[in-house]
Design a protein around this motif. Structure first.
Motif, PDB file in Angstrom:
ATOM      1  N   LEU A 189      -3.025  11.467 -13.007  1.00 16.56           N
ATOM      2  CA  LEU A 189      -2.003  10.444 -12.827  1.00 16.56           C
ATOM      3  C   LEU A 189      -0.686  11.171 -12.558  1.00 16.56           C
ATOM      4  CD1 LEU A 189      -1.443   7.332 -13.064  1.00 16.56           C
ATOM      5  CD2 LEU A 189      -0.731   7.806 -15.413  1.00 16.56           C
ATOM      6  N   SER A 200       4.589   0.356 -14.650  1.00 13.83           N
ATOM      7  CA  SER A 200       3.617   0.754 -13.636  1.00 13.83           C
ATOM      8  C   SER A 200       2.767   1.933 -14.124  1.00 13.83           C
ATOM      9  CB  SER A 200       4.332   1.134 -12.337  1.00 13.83           C
ATOM     10  OG  SER A 200       5.055   0.044 -11.812  1.00 13.83           O
ATOM     11  N   PHE A 204      -1.337   1.654 -14.602  1.00 13.52           N
ATOM     12  CA  PHE A 204      -2.293   2.551 -13.952  1.00 13.52           C
ATOM     13  C   PHE A 204      -3.156   3.256 -15.000  1.00 13.52           C
ATOM     14  CE2 PHE A 204      -0.175   2.110  -9.926  1.00 13.52           C
ATOM     15  CZ  PHE A 204      -1.102   2.537  -8.992  1.00 13.52           C
ATOM     16  N   ARG A 205      -2.508   3.827 -16.013  1.00 13.05           N
ATOM     17  CA  ARG A 205      -3.234   4.575 -17.039  1.00 13.05           C
ATOM     18  C   ARG A 205      -4.259   3.695 -17.752  1.00 13.05           C
ATOM     19  NH1 ARG A 205       0.699   5.442 -20.373  1.00 13.05           N
ATOM     20  NH2 ARG A 205       1.515   7.340 -19.396  1.00 13.05           N
ATOM     21  N   ARG A 207      -5.642   0.790 -16.799  1.00 15.20           N
ATOM     22  CA  ARG A 207      -6.740   0.272 -15.971  1.00 15.20           C
ATOM     23  C   ARG A 207      -7.775   1.344 -15.671  1.00 15.20           C
ATOM     24  NH1 ARG A 207      -3.947  -3.935 -11.605  1.00 15.20           N
ATOM     25  NH2 ARG A 207      -3.056  -5.333 -13.182  1.00 15.20           N
ATOM     26  N   GLU A 227      -7.375  -2.764  -8.869  1.00 13.62           N
ATOM     27  CA  GLU A 227      -6.383  -3.669  -8.279  1.00 13.62           C
ATOM     28  C   GLU A 227      -6.354  -4.997  -9.027  1.00 13.62           C
ATOM     29  OE1 GLU A 227      -7.448  -4.080  -4.232  1.00 13.62           O
ATOM     30  OE2 GLU A 227      -9.290  -5.190  -4.623  1.00 13.62           O
ATOM     31  N   LEU A 237      -3.159  -1.660  -3.224  1.00 21.80           N
ATOM     32  CA  LEU A 237      -2.832  -0.257  -3.427  1.00 21.80           C
ATOM     33  C   LEU A 237      -3.049   0.502  -2.122  1.00 21.80           C
ATOM     34  CD1 LEU A 237      -4.594   0.267  -6.883  1.00 21.80           C
ATOM     35  CD2 LEU A 237      -2.142  -0.016  -6.488  1.00 21.80           C
ATOM     36  N   VAL A 257      -2.578   8.385  -8.062  1.00 27.43           N
ATOM     37  CA  VAL A 257      -3.773   8.872  -8.748  1.00 27.43           C
ATOM     38  C   VAL A 257      -4.563   9.724  -7.769  1.00 27.43           C
ATOM     39  CG1 VAL A 257      -5.923   8.264  -9.916  1.00 27.43           C
ATOM     40  CG2 VAL A 257      -3.893   6.862 -10.257  1.00 27.43           C
ATOM     41  N   TYR A 267      -1.929   5.294  -4.385  1.00 29.87           N
ATOM     42  CA  TYR A 267      -0.633   5.084  -5.025  1.00 29.87           C
ATOM     43  C   TYR A 267      -0.223   3.619  -4.922  1.00 29.87           C
ATOM     44  CZ  TYR A 267       1.671   5.165  -0.396  1.00 29.87           C
ATOM     45  OH  TYR A 267       2.060   4.901   0.897  1.00 29.87           O
TER      46      TYR A 267
END
Length: 374
Positions: A189, A200, A204-205, A207, A227, A237, A257, A267
């Motif tokens: 990440l 954000s 991301f982390r 999910r 997503e 994304l 990522v 991204y």
């Protein structure tokens, strides 16, 4: 650098009882189930035994012989074979103490050699993996006229190296992630602290960590899993093979990522208009870049609306067409035995068929197919 499991010293580590060598090898064999690819090598000294467990297809035999085994045999300072003494003489950066079977098996699968001295409560993993990495090449799917043309490779560490060369920023942060319950693919990440939004980053982390699938082939598939709305026809994304594009996105507060064995970076978050931007636009004058973005947007709407407009006009709204053009269309339509809607759908299908054939067939055949189809 050598480090103890969980940051503890040897006498503080859980006393996993020292296993008999035969028992240890049988446990590793039972876990890996790889047959002849799993290799055990044994060294003896003054009655003491040292075993090396490795995956033959994943390790670099030259590094194992010259760096590991020769270093152990040639250092007379080692009076007794212990994992701590061996770790001190090995000229390898990545050495880790382990005393759990799943850690041993995971390390061997990553191309590390497991070294265990008889009578010790733990062993060590040393990285002697074979590096199968292609060289830096020109981007294939995103061709550019202006700007850097280098593309990502399948090496995660290599891709991070490219990004760090692009972004000379002490706040560039990378976090280790694991993707896939069974495959355990390494991922990173990446974001710039102080620019990227914390929400954000956490999204991301979270999910990626919440994924329950066994295997994720690459970054593009990972994007579909994490997503927000998988039923939407619009991607949420962005994926790219250009390090320069990721660098620009990170400076704009995006989060990226990168996955091991995947030549694309993922991204986001992204907006609808972000998909009409090209890396070239940054290197052009603002007026030319703006014109090209508007041109792409207009072309997208034309490709979506032109076919249904053609069918609607020919079927229901003849009065929209000028009389000279209507006469010409009427004469050409008189020889077509299909209604306009079927004709349009057939044409769209044939174009998609030619596009797929041109992309999948060998280069020379694909070019011929495109010319003949056109």
């Amino acid at each position: 650098m050598f480090k103890w499991l969980s940051g503890k010293k040897a006498e503080e580590t859980p006393k996993a009882h020292s296993l008999d060598l035969e028992e240890l090898m049988e446990q590793i064999k039972a876990e890996l189930n790889v047959g002849s690819d799993l290799v055990f090598r044994t060294l003896k000294k003054d009655g003491a035994k040292l075993i090396f467990c490795l995956m033959n297809s994943l390790i670099d035999a030259t590094r194992l012989d010259d760096i590991v085994i020769r270093s152990i045999m040639n250092h007379k300072e080692i009076e007794e074979w212990t994992c701590e003494a061996i770790a001190k003489v090995l000229p390898i950066a990545s050495i880790t103490a382990v005393n759990q079977l799943d850690e041993v098996v995971g390390g061997i699968n990553e191309g590390k050699v497991y070294i265990y001295a008889e009578g010790q409560p733990y062993g060590i993993l040393a990285d002697v993996g074979k590096q199968l990495v292609r060289g830096l090449e020109k981007a294939e799917t995103e061709s550019l006229v202006y700007g850097p043309k280098i593309s990502f490779t399948e090496s995660l560490q290599g891709n991070i190296n490219i990004l760090r060369n692009n972004i000379k920023e002490e706040d560039l942060c990378t976090e280790d992630l694991t993707v896939g319950k069974r495959s355990k693919t390494k991922a990173k990440l990446v974001y710039i602290k102080g620019i990227a939004d914390e929400e954000s980053i956490n999204t991301f982390r979270q999910r990626v960590q919440d994924l329950t699938v066994d295997f994720v082939p690459g970054s593009t598939v990972l994007g579909q899993y994490i997503e927000s709305n998988s039923w939407s026809v619009f991607p949420q994304l962005m994926t790219t093979e250009l390090p320069d594009r990721v660098s620009i996105a990170l400076y704009r507060g995006k989060v990226a990522v990168l996955m091991d064995r995947s030549p694309d970076a993922l991204y986001g978050p992204t907006s609808f208009f972000a998909f009409f931007e090209s890396t070239e636009d940054v290197y052009m004058r603002w007026n030319m870049g703006l014109f090209l973005r508007i041109l792409r947007l207009v072309a997208t709407f034309l490709s979506v609306l032109l076919t249904p407009a053609y069918v609607a006009v020919l079927t229901y709204h003849y009065e929209v067409i000028p009389s000279p053009l209507l006469l010409s269309l009427g004469e050409s339509r008189a020889r077509v035995p299909f209604p306009p809607v079927f004709e349009a759908l057939l044409l769209e299908f044939v174009i998609e068929l030619l596009r797929e054939a041109g992309a999948r067939l060998p280069t020379k055949v694909g070019q011929t197919m495109g010319i003949v189809g056109g």
